[in-house]
Design a protein around this motif. Structure first.
Motif, mmCIF file in Angstrom:
data_model
loop_
_atom_site.group_PDB
_atom_site.id
_atom_site.type_symbol
_atom_site.label_atom_id
_atom_site.label_comp_id
_atom_site.label_asym_id
_atom_site.label_seq_id
_atom_site.Cartn_x
_atom_site.Cartn_y
_atom_site.Cartn_z
ATOM 1 N N SER A 1 0.836 -1.186 0.000
ATOM 2 C CA SER A 1 0.000 0.000 0.000
ATOM 3 C C SER A 1 0.880 1.248 0.000
ATOM 4 C CB SER A 1 -0.889 -0.013 1.236
ATOM 5 O OG SER A 1 -1.643 1.174 1.285
ATOM 6 N N GLU A 2 0.615 2.146 -0.895
ATOM 7 C CA GLU A 2 1.377 3.393 -0.982
ATOM 8 C C GLU A 2 0.426 4.552 -0.738
ATOM 9 O OE1 GLU A 2 4.678 3.385 -1.517
ATOM 10 O OE2 GLU A 2 4.780 1.235 -1.877
ATOM 11 N N ASP A 3 0.974 5.679 -0.291
ATOM 12 C CA ASP A 3 0.154 6.862 -0.075
ATOM 13 C C ASP A 3 0.917 8.101 -0.526
ATOM 14 O OD1 ASP A 3 1.706 7.915 2.208
ATOM 15 O OD2 ASP A 3 0.845 6.241 3.310
ATOM 16 N N PHE A 4 0.203 9.216 -0.582
ATOM 17 C CA PHE A 4 0.801 10.449 -1.082
ATOM 18 C C PHE A 4 1.872 10.993 -0.134
ATOM 19 C CE2 PHE A 4 0.596 15.043 -2.336
ATOM 20 C CZ PHE A 4 1.135 14.847 -3.602
ATOM 21 N N GLY A 5 1.771 10.699 1.167
ATOM 22 C CA GLY A 5 2.814 11.091 2.114
ATOM 23 C C GLY A 5 4.139 10.435 1.782
ATOM 24 N N GLN A 6 4.106 9.179 1.349
ATOM 25 C CA GLN A 6 5.323 8.492 0.928
ATOM 26 C C GLN A 6 5.896 9.140 -0.326
ATOM 27 O OE1 GLN A 6 3.155 4.652 1.134
ATOM 28 N NE2 GLN A 6 5.136 3.864 1.787
ATOM 29 N N THR A 7 5.033 9.512 -1.246
ATOM 30 C CA THR A 7 5.478 10.177 -2.465
ATOM 31 C C THR A 7 6.155 11.496 -2.139
ATOM 32 O OG1 THR A 7 3.670 9.158 -3.704
ATOM 33 C CG2 THR A 7 4.720 11.078 -4.696
ATOM 34 N N LEU A 8 5.555 12.265 -1.239
ATOM 35 C CA LEU A 8 6.164 13.533 -0.844
ATOM 36 C C LEU A 8 7.518 13.311 -0.182
ATOM 37 C CD1 LEU A 8 3.047 15.439 0.560
ATOM 38 C CD2 LEU A 8 4.248 15.860 -1.602
ATOM 39 N N ALA A 9 7.655 12.242 0.615
ATOM 40 C CA ALA A 9 8.939 11.938 1.254
ATOM 41 C C ALA A 9 10.011 11.629 0.214
ATOM 42 C CB ALA A 9 8.781 10.765 2.215
ATOM 43 N N VAL A 10 9.655 10.856 -0.796
ATOM 44 C CA VAL A 10 10.613 10.524 -1.857
ATOM 45 C C VAL A 10 11.003 11.778 -2.632
ATOM 46 C CG1 VAL A 10 10.876 9.245 -4.028
ATOM 47 C CG2 VAL A 10 9.864 8.132 -2.037
ATOM 48 N N TRP A 11 10.077 12.719 -2.763
ATOM 49 C CA TRP A 11 10.362 13.977 -3.453
ATOM 50 C C TRP A 11 11.187 14.929 -2.599
ATOM 51 C CZ3 TRP A 11 4.839 15.121 -5.695
ATOM 52 C CH2 TRP A 11 4.597 14.257 -6.764
ATOM 53 N N GLY A 12 11.463 14.555 -1.340
ATOM 54 C CA GLY A 12 12.318 15.363 -0.491
ATOM 55 C C GLY A 12 11.606 16.282 0.480
ATOM 56 N N VAL A 13 10.292 16.172 0.621
ATOM 57 C CA VAL A 13 9.556 17.012 1.573
ATOM 58 C C VAL A 13 9.832 16.491 2.983
ATOM 59 C CG1 VAL A 13 7.273 17.773 2.320
ATOM 60 C CG2 VAL A 13 7.768 17.531 -0.118
ATOM 61 N N ALA A 14 10.236 17.370 3.894
ATOM 62 C CA ALA A 14 10.531 16.978 5.273
ATOM 63 C C ALA A 14 9.262 16.508 5.974
ATOM 64 C CB ALA A 14 11.145 18.148 6.022
ATOM 65 N N SER A 15 9.423 15.628 6.952
ATOM 66 C CA SER A 15 8.266 15.058 7.636
ATOM 67 C C SER A 15 7.547 16.060 8.519
ATOM 68 C CB SER A 15 8.682 13.849 8.469
ATOM 69 O OG SER A 15 9.568 14.241 9.494
ATOM 70 N N GLY A 16 8.252 17.010 9.096
ATOM 71 C CA GLY A 16 7.621 17.980 9.987
ATOM 72 C C GLY A 16 7.402 17.393 11.359
ATOM 73 N N PRO A 17 6.675 18.097 12.210
ATOM 74 C CA PRO A 17 6.479 17.614 13.578
ATOM 75 C C PRO A 17 5.588 16.382 13.645
ATOM 76 C CG PRO A 17 5.224 19.620 13.214
ATOM 77 C CD PRO A 17 6.052 19.401 11.980
ATOM 78 N N TYR A 18 5.778 15.624 14.705
ATOM 79 C CA TYR A 18 4.988 14.432 14.981
ATOM 80 C C TYR A 18 3.661 14.869 15.600
ATOM 81 C CZ TYR A 18 3.726 10.043 17.350
ATOM 82 O OH TYR A 18 3.084 8.915 17.789
ATOM 83 N N LEU A 19 2.555 14.341 15.088
ATOM 84 C CA LEU A 19 1.223 14.696 15.565
ATOM 85 C C LEU A 19 0.457 13.443 15.940
ATOM 86 C CD1 LEU A 19 0.245 16.979 12.551
ATOM 87 C CD2 LEU A 19 1.115 17.766 14.746
ATOM 88 N N VAL A 20 -0.401 13.551 16.940
ATOM 89 C CA VAL A 20 -1.343 12.481 17.256
ATOM 90 C C VAL A 20 -2.730 13.108 17.197
ATOM 91 C CG1 VAL A 20 -2.093 10.764 18.921
ATOM 92 C CG2 VAL A 20 0.327 11.312 18.719
ATOM 93 N N LEU A 21 -3.485 12.743 16.176
ATOM 94 C CA LEU A 21 -4.794 13.333 15.948
ATOM 95 C C LEU A 21 -5.906 12.387 16.397
ATOM 96 C CD1 LEU A 21 -4.113 14.687 12.370
ATOM 97 C CD2 LEU A 21 -4.075 15.966 14.510
ATOM 98 N N PRO A 22 -6.960 12.920 17.016
ATOM 99 C CA PRO A 22 -8.077 12.059 17.427
ATOM 100 C C PRO A 22 -8.662 11.313 16.222
ATOM 101 C CG PRO A 22 -8.311 14.263 18.332
ATOM 102 C CD PRO A 22 -7.163 14.309 17.372
ATOM 103 N N LEU A 23 -8.941 10.049 16.408
ATOM 104 C CA LEU A 23 -9.504 9.135 15.405
ATOM 105 C C LEU A 23 -8.535 8.786 14.284
ATOM 106 C CD1 LEU A 23 -13.140 10.478 14.992
ATOM 107 C CD2 LEU A 23 -12.377 8.550 16.382
ATOM 108 N N LEU A 24 -7.588 9.653 13.953
ATOM 109 C CA LEU A 24 -6.642 9.371 12.877
ATOM 110 C C LEU A 24 -5.350 8.771 13.392
ATOM 111 C CD1 LEU A 24 -7.132 12.563 10.701
ATOM 112 C CD2 LEU A 24 -8.150 10.315 10.394
ATOM 113 N N GLY A 25 -5.029 9.002 14.656
ATOM 114 C CA GLY A 25 -3.832 8.419 15.249
ATOM 115 C C GLY A 25 -2.580 9.198 14.936
ATOM 116 N N PRO A 26 -1.416 8.528 15.040
ATOM 117 C CA PRO A 26 -0.142 9.222 14.867
ATOM 118 C C PRO A 26 0.138 9.554 13.411
ATOM 119 C CG PRO A 26 0.248 6.899 15.204
ATOM 120 C CD PRO A 26 -1.234 7.119 15.383
ATOM 121 N N GLY A 27 0.914 10.593 13.219
ATOM 122 C CA GLY A 27 1.313 11.006 11.880
ATOM 123 C C GLY A 27 2.270 12.176 11.958
#
Length: 123
Positions: A2-28
């Motif tokens: 399974s691939e997602d657009f966040g992985q694509t952005l990472a390969v393109w060199g976009v930094a991950s940014g701060p770690y977040l824990v969102l209600p219902l969505l979980g960590p990211g």
């Protein structure tokens, strides 16, 4: 896999940014959270169902995901001193594995740093 657009952005060199824990969505990370609307819009579950069914399928996916995470939560209670750090490090480790399709370079194992490593220095 399974691939997602966040992985694509990472390969393109976009930094991950701060770690977040969102209600219902979980960590990211900020990058993955920004990519989430595109992932949801182009998900296969949203392309073939009516609006009512999309919400029903999405709700079932959330319930299923939470049920799958119950064992991980029990494990964290048993083995970790600080559950936040345990889950954060586990998230970044898993995410790095997803971005590099299981072959993350050793130089790139710092949590939150998923940019491609620079070339090795010449001797």
């Amino acid at each position: 896999r399974s691939e997602d657009f966040g992985q694509t952005l990472a390969v393109w060199g976009v930094a991950s940014g701060p770690y977040l824990v969102l209600p219902l969505l979980g960590p990211g990370t900020l990058r993955d959270t920004a990519a989430l609307p595109l992932d949801r819009y182009y998900a296969s579950t949203g392309r073939y169902f009516s609006d009512y069914n999309i919400y029903a399928v999405g709700s079932l996916q959330l319930v299923n995901l939470r049920a799958e995470l119950l064992d991980a939560s029990k494990l964290a209670d048993e083995v970790s001193l600080d559950k936040y750090i345990f889950f954060r490090d586990a998230f970044f480790s898993r995410r790095l594995d997803q971005i590099y399709d299981g072959a993350a370079p050793l130089e790139n194992l710092d949590p939150g740093d998923d940019k491609k490593p620079a070339a090795a220095p010449k001797k």
